[in-house]
Design a protein around this motif. Sequence first.
Motif, PDB file in Angstrom:
ATOM      1  N   SER A   1      40.540  20.542  76.895  1.00 48.19           N
ATOM      2  CA  SER A   1      40.291  20.608  78.351  1.00 48.19           C
ATOM      3  C   SER A   1      41.404  19.906  79.126  1.00 48.19           C
ATOM      4  O   SER A   1      41.833  20.382  80.181  1.00 48.19           O
ATOM      5  CB  SER A   1      38.952  19.941  78.692  1.00 48.19           C
TER       6      SER A   1
ATOM      7  N   GLN B   1      38.111  24.496  70.179  1.00 53.57           N
ATOM      8  CA  GLN B   1      36.964  24.251  71.059  1.00 53.57           C
ATOM      9  C   GLN B   1      35.851  23.740  70.140  1.00 53.57           C
ATOM     10  O   GLN B   1      34.912  24.462  69.822  1.00 53.57           O
ATOM     11  CB  GLN B   1      36.570  25.549  71.768  1.00 53.57           C
TER      12      GLN B   1
ATOM     13  N   SER C   1      34.307  19.068  80.337  1.00 52.67           N
ATOM     14  CA  SER C   1      35.558  18.596  80.951  1.00 52.67           C
ATOM     15  C   SER C   1      36.355  19.764  81.537  1.00 52.67           C
ATOM     16  O   SER C   1      37.585  19.813  81.446  1.00 52.67           O
ATOM     17  CB  SER C   1      36.408  17.820  79.935  1.00 52.67           C
TER      18      SER C   1
ATOM     19  N   ALA D   1      37.474  17.761  74.393  1.00 52.34           N
ATOM     20  CA  ALA D   1      38.017  17.410  75.708  1.00 52.34           C
ATOM     21  C   ALA D   1      39.539  17.285  75.681  1.00 52.34           C
ATOM     22  O   ALA D   1      40.171  17.309  76.739  1.00 52.34           O
ATOM     23  CB  ALA D   1      37.380  16.111  76.202  1.00 52.34           C
TER      24      ALA D   1
ATOM     25  N   SER E   1      36.317  22.943  80.615  1.00 50.85           N
ATOM     26  CA  SER E   1      36.680  24.069  79.742  1.00 50.85           C
ATOM     27  C   SER E   1      35.976  25.368  80.115  1.00 50.85           C
ATOM     28  O   SER E   1      36.579  26.448  80.071  1.00 50.85           O
ATOM     29  CB  SER E   1      36.378  23.736  78.280  1.00 50.85           C
TER      30      SER E   1
ATOM     31  N   ILE F   1      39.881  15.213  85.016  1.00 57.13           N
ATOM     32  CA  ILE F   1      40.262  16.630  85.119  1.00 57.13           C
ATOM     33  C   ILE F   1      40.593  16.970  86.573  1.00 57.13           C
ATOM     34  O   ILE F   1      41.585  17.646  86.871  1.00 57.13           O
ATOM     35  CB  ILE F   1      39.122  17.540  84.577  1.00 57.13           C
TER      36      ILE F   1
END
Length: 259
Positions: free
Chosen positions: A113, A131, A142, A110, A144, A89
């Motif tokens: 994310s 989500q 990650s 993820a 979010s 990320i």
Amino acid sequence: MDTSIRVEQRDAVAVISLNRPDKLNAFTPDMQRALQDVLTGVERNEEIRAVVLTGEGRAFCAGQDLESIQHHPDLNYGEVLKQGYNPLILKLTKLEKPVIAAINGVAAGAGVSLALACDFRIASERASLIQSFVNIGLIPDSGSTWLLPRIIGLTKAIELMFLGEKISAVDAARIGLIHRTCPPEQLLPEAMALAERLGKLPTKAIGMTKRALYKGLGNTLEQSLEYEAQLQELAGRTNDHQEGLRAFFEKRTPEYQGR
Ligand code: T3D
């Protein structure tokens, strides 16, 4: 050889595909490492000035491969994040080149994310985002919890994260979670057209704009003013700035080289 990530360079654009279509492109540790390596290559390659990230098959990315963790009750999820997802990320958000997520199908956990860490999100009208963490008793990770409320606001972020319900791409565009939708067959052409356009812009200025925006999210106005001044000093010394000035006075379209 690991084939879970594919990368193709089309002129100044790198097209990166998550490639485990039979597993909805769910992440394994090997796949995380492979994506990390590919992004490092993209970062170092000066010819590449924009990136498209997409998925093979019917999904964008279903997040963590749940099969790979199912029978490992002692697995330290914190370490999985610290070693796998978190660097990924950070790599995406610090990459000083524009990154477009072309969300071809469902994105979960993820996988969402990952899309949030990209600069643009264009999705097929058939795509959806979820989500899904809460549905298996986990918390959003990650990035979010940091990215989503900044992108869509706390009210909507809470709803999506607490309830773990799918949101269609069309509704996601309506709340500003993604930039726009398009018919499925138009997704890659549209993402490529945007990437090609971005790839002709002054890449250093775009990269520094990205840096200033992310840093600005944690800064006071005074700190942002100071940081802008530091970065503008650098931008003012680029060849592309000189080209921009020349083109302005010569009344023509600038031809930026990304330097
Ligand atoms: O250490 C750590 O793990 C911490 C880090 C966590 C990061 C995370 O990402 S946690 C969240 C992990 N992801 C999920 O919980 C998503 C689980 N999947 C779903 O919710 C749904 O499958 C989808 C919304 C993604 C898609 O739904 P749908 O109805 O289109 O497809 P499906 O029928 O549910 O799934 C199709 C197949 O893919 C199915 O296998 P089968 O029955 O055909 O053999 C399903 O089990 C498999 N699949 C879907 N997601 C995953 C997966 N297999 C492994 N891992 C997955 N994430």
